[in-house]
Scaffold this motif. Structure first.
Motif, PDB file in Angstrom:
ATOM      1  N   PHE A  61      26.326  47.783  38.403  1.00  0.00           N
ATOM      2  CA  PHE A  61      27.085  47.966  39.640  1.00  0.00           C
ATOM      3  C   PHE A  61      28.271  47.011  39.746  1.00  0.00           C
ATOM      4  CE2 PHE A  61      23.136  49.921  41.608  1.00  0.00           C
ATOM      5  CZ  PHE A  61      23.722  51.173  41.779  1.00  0.00           C
ATOM      6  N   TYR A  62      28.068  45.743  39.381  1.00  0.00           N
ATOM      7  CA  TYR A  62      29.073  44.716  39.642  1.00  0.00           C
ATOM      8  C   TYR A  62      29.842  44.258  38.400  1.00  0.00           C
ATOM      9  CZ  TYR A  62      27.085  44.314  44.318  1.00  0.00           C
ATOM     10  OH  TYR A  62      26.678  44.576  45.594  1.00  0.00           O
ATOM     11  N   LEU A  63      29.273  44.475  37.204  1.00  0.00           N
ATOM     12  CA  LEU A  63      29.952  44.104  35.951  1.00  0.00           C
ATOM     13  C   LEU A  63      29.902  45.294  34.991  1.00  0.00           C
ATOM     14  CD1 LEU A  63      28.346  40.567  35.505  1.00  0.00           C
ATOM     15  CD2 LEU A  63      30.680  41.036  36.282  1.00  0.00           C
ATOM     16  N   PRO A  64      30.526  46.394  35.354  1.00  0.00           N
ATOM     17  CA  PRO A  64      30.381  47.621  34.570  1.00  0.00           C
ATOM     18  C   PRO A  64      30.859  47.512  33.131  1.00  0.00           C
ATOM     19  CG  PRO A  64      32.175  47.826  36.162  1.00  0.00           C
ATOM     20  CD  PRO A  64      31.449  46.564  36.490  1.00  0.00           C
ATOM     21  N   HIS A  65      31.736  46.554  32.822  1.00  0.00           N
ATOM     22  CA  HIS A  65      32.256  46.431  31.465  1.00  0.00           C
ATOM     23  C   HIS A  65      31.466  45.432  30.623  1.00  0.00           C
ATOM     24  CE1 HIS A  65      35.636  48.953  32.489  1.00  0.00           C
ATOM     25  NE2 HIS A  65      35.902  48.183  33.537  1.00  0.00           N
ATOM     26  N   PHE A  66      30.463  44.805  31.248  1.00  0.00           N
ATOM     27  CA  PHE A  66      29.688  43.811  30.515  1.00  0.00           C
ATOM     28  C   PHE A  66      28.637  44.463  29.620  1.00  0.00           C
ATOM     29  CE2 PHE A  66      25.937  40.989  30.278  1.00  0.00           C
ATOM     30  CZ  PHE A  66      26.504  39.943  29.566  1.00  0.00           C
ATOM     31  N   GLY A  67      27.973  45.490  30.158  1.00  0.00           N
ATOM     32  CA  GLY A  67      26.888  46.118  29.410  1.00  0.00           C
ATOM     33  C   GLY A  67      27.226  47.528  28.974  1.00  0.00           C
ATOM     34  N   SER A  68      26.525  47.982  27.946  1.00  0.00           N
ATOM     35  CA  SER A  68      26.656  49.350  27.464  1.00  0.00           C
ATOM     36  C   SER A  68      25.273  49.997  27.507  1.00  0.00           C
ATOM     37  CB  SER A  68      27.185  49.353  26.029  1.00  0.00           C
ATOM     38  OG  SER A  68      26.244  48.720  25.162  1.00  0.00           O
ATOM     39  N   THR A  69      25.229  51.284  27.232  1.00  0.00           N
ATOM     40  CA  THR A  69      23.940  51.968  27.186  1.00  0.00           C
ATOM     41  C   THR A  69      23.011  51.311  26.172  1.00  0.00           C
ATOM     42  OG1 THR A  69      24.967  54.065  27.810  1.00  0.00           O
ATOM     43  CG2 THR A  69      22.824  54.182  26.738  1.00  0.00           C
ATOM     44  N   LYS A  70      23.543  51.004  24.997  1.00  0.00           N
ATOM     45  CA  LYS A  70      22.725  50.398  23.950  1.00  0.00           C
ATOM     46  C   LYS A  70      22.205  49.029  24.373  1.00  0.00           C
ATOM     47  CE  LYS A  70      24.698  48.341  20.533  1.00  0.00           C
ATOM     48  NZ  LYS A  70      25.523  48.050  19.327  1.00  0.00           N
ATOM     49  N   SER A  71      23.075  48.200  24.928  1.00  0.00           N
ATOM     50  CA  SER A  71      22.649  46.858  25.314  1.00  0.00           C
ATOM     51  C   SER A  71      21.649  46.904  26.457  1.00  0.00           C
ATOM     52  CB  SER A  71      23.858  46.012  25.704  1.00  0.00           C
ATOM     53  OG  SER A  71      24.480  46.508  26.872  1.00  0.00           O
TER      54      SER A  71
END
Length: 470
Positions: free
Chosen positions: A399-409
């Protein structure tokens, strides 16, 4: 332990039976006739009813009996187990309720799917089912503890009784009936706890004799628990509040996002008197019955009351069993139906409702198998919350850091944390590190390592969840 006489036991049993029949009838009468009624009350719950419903999931038999059991050994500091929920629901209302409501779904896995995709949704659903299943194992044990004290029966028999009655009771309803009947349950329980506290303080001649004669730690802020564990409780409870399926389901039942937010604040306020009362009850039990099994720290007072007061308090504690078992089981059924049954079978509405009721019975009975091997209900309660904490970390990141994680991570973080936290719990929290901290920091570390790997290998772009069809 002192037990009620046979005549008194019959009176108490009669009061409990009448209560079960009345509320069971109301549950059937108010039960939903459609899937939308069963799952989220067709978005028609008033704010007051919703606030009590939100509170009811965190103040069931497991938290009341478990907190009293802990305060019996560790002091009033055990009340932090409930105070943590006050903090959790305030933060929930401030930062998360509107976002969840606006997703339009009624499962936590659906909310996560919008950020990470379908494969993450399935992993979240499996972890949540695992965690909520453990919650109901604890609910059955704590509910059985009440029956042991009242009826003088063996604990295994009491657990079977709790399982059978609760399952029959729950299978009538759905969100619509659970919400309105929970108002009755919670009112009865609130009054019952306050009566028990008043009676306990009369028996101890107030708080002063306990403060004077008991070890000092019984009345300190951290008791024999320690700030490390207390902070872990707070973090875990906040995380569990943010991610628990039933709470997401309840929020989706509100008339609008603002009403859902106000209900969260109301739930926080309602916790405060109960936290203080239950902590003092457990300490009073230790003062009066020092050699007793702490599991009975709360229900022991029933056997020293007037039979009709004992019957009311016993009914209040049984009501708490129904509240907690029903809400947790409803969340389990919602996840199984929405995330697995519907996508695989694409049923007609009537067929879906019929299967939902059948699954309700299965979900109600299954925890009985495991309830015989888990003695410490408060530890089990916080481990189940710790499992949910990992979901919160991943969801908040989305929600707040959408570019930090990916589906894989996200997938690696969820699976890795669930396995590691479970192993850590079963090993007894090695090195003095509570499994709570594993659930908080492991997903952050794993997602961070995945992000670092993606940057090193030139795969730093976060994929669109809509393209994840796995």
């Amino acid at each position: 332990m002192h037990m009620l006489s046979s005549n008194d036991t019959l009176i108490v049993m009669g009061m409990i039976l009448v209560y079960i029949l009345i509320t069971g009838y109301l549950s059937f009468r108010w039960g939903g006739s459609t899937n939308d009624d069963f799952m989220r009350a067709s978005n028609k719950l008033p704010t007051f009813v919703l606030g009590i419903l939100l509170m009811s999931e965190y103040i069931g038999a497991q938290s009341t009996v478990g907190t009293a059991q802990s305060s019996f050994s560790n002091g009033v500091a055990a009340s932090w187990a409930i105070v943590a929920a006050v903090i959790g629901f305030i933060l929930y209302g401030l930062f998360f309720v509107k976002r969840l409501y606006n997703t339009g779904g009624f499962t936590i896995s659906s909310a996560v799917e919008q950020q990470y995709g379908h494969s993450t949704k399935i992993i979240v659903s499996i972890i949540m089912i695992y965690a909520l299943f453990l919650v109901n194992v604890g609910n059955y044990i704590s509910g059985a503890g009440v029956l042991v004290q009242i009826l003088g029966i063996k604990l295994p028999i009491a657990m079977v009784i709790v399982g059978i009655v609760s399952t029959i009771y729950f299978s009538f309803g759905g969100m619509k009936s659970v919400a309105y009947v929970s108002v009755i349950h919670t009112f009865v329980k609130y009054i019952g706890i306050l009566i028990t506290l008043a009676f306990a303080l009369v028996m101890t001649h107030g708080i002063s004799p306990m403060v004077t004669k008991m070890p000092h730690f019984y009345f300190t802020l951290d008791g024999h628990i320690g700030w490390g564990t207390i902070i872990g409780w707070i973090l875990t409870t906040v995380g569990a509040v943010f991610s628990t399926q039933f709470l997401v389901q309840a929020i989706s039942s509100a008339k609008n996002a603002k009403a859902a937010q106000h209900a969260s604040y109301l739930a926080a306020v309602l916790f405060v008197p109960l936290a203080i009362a239950i902590g003092l009850i457990g300490v009073a039990a230790k003062f009066l019955f020092p050699s007793m099994n702490g599991l009975y720290a709360l229900p022991v007072f029933l056997t020293h009351m007037n039979v009709f007061l004992a019957g009311f308090v016993a009914t209040a504690l049984v009501a708490s069993v129904f509240v907690s078992v029903s809400s947790v089981a409803l969340g389990l059924v919602a996840l199984i139906v929405d995330d697995f049954y519907v996508p695989m079978r694409h049923p007609e509405p009537k067929q879906q409702l019929r299967m939902t009721r059948i699954l309700s019975i299965v979900v109600g009975f299954l925890p009985l198998i495991f309830s015989f091997i888990v003695p410490q209900i408060l530890q089990l309660s916080f481990f189940s919350k710790a499992l949910r904490m990992s979901i919160t970390v991943v969801a908040v990141s989305g929600f707040y850091l959408p570019h930090f994680g990916s589906t894989k991570s996200a997938n690696i973080a969820l699976i890795g944390t669930a396995v590691l936290a479970t192993a850590w719990f079963l090993m007894g929290d090695p090195l003095g590190i509570d499994n709570v901290y594993i659930s908080i920091f492991a997903p952050m570390i794993l997602m961070g390592l995945c992000k670092l790997w993606d940057m090193m290998t030139g795969k730093g772009n976060t994929p669109d969840p809509k393209t994840d069809k796995s």
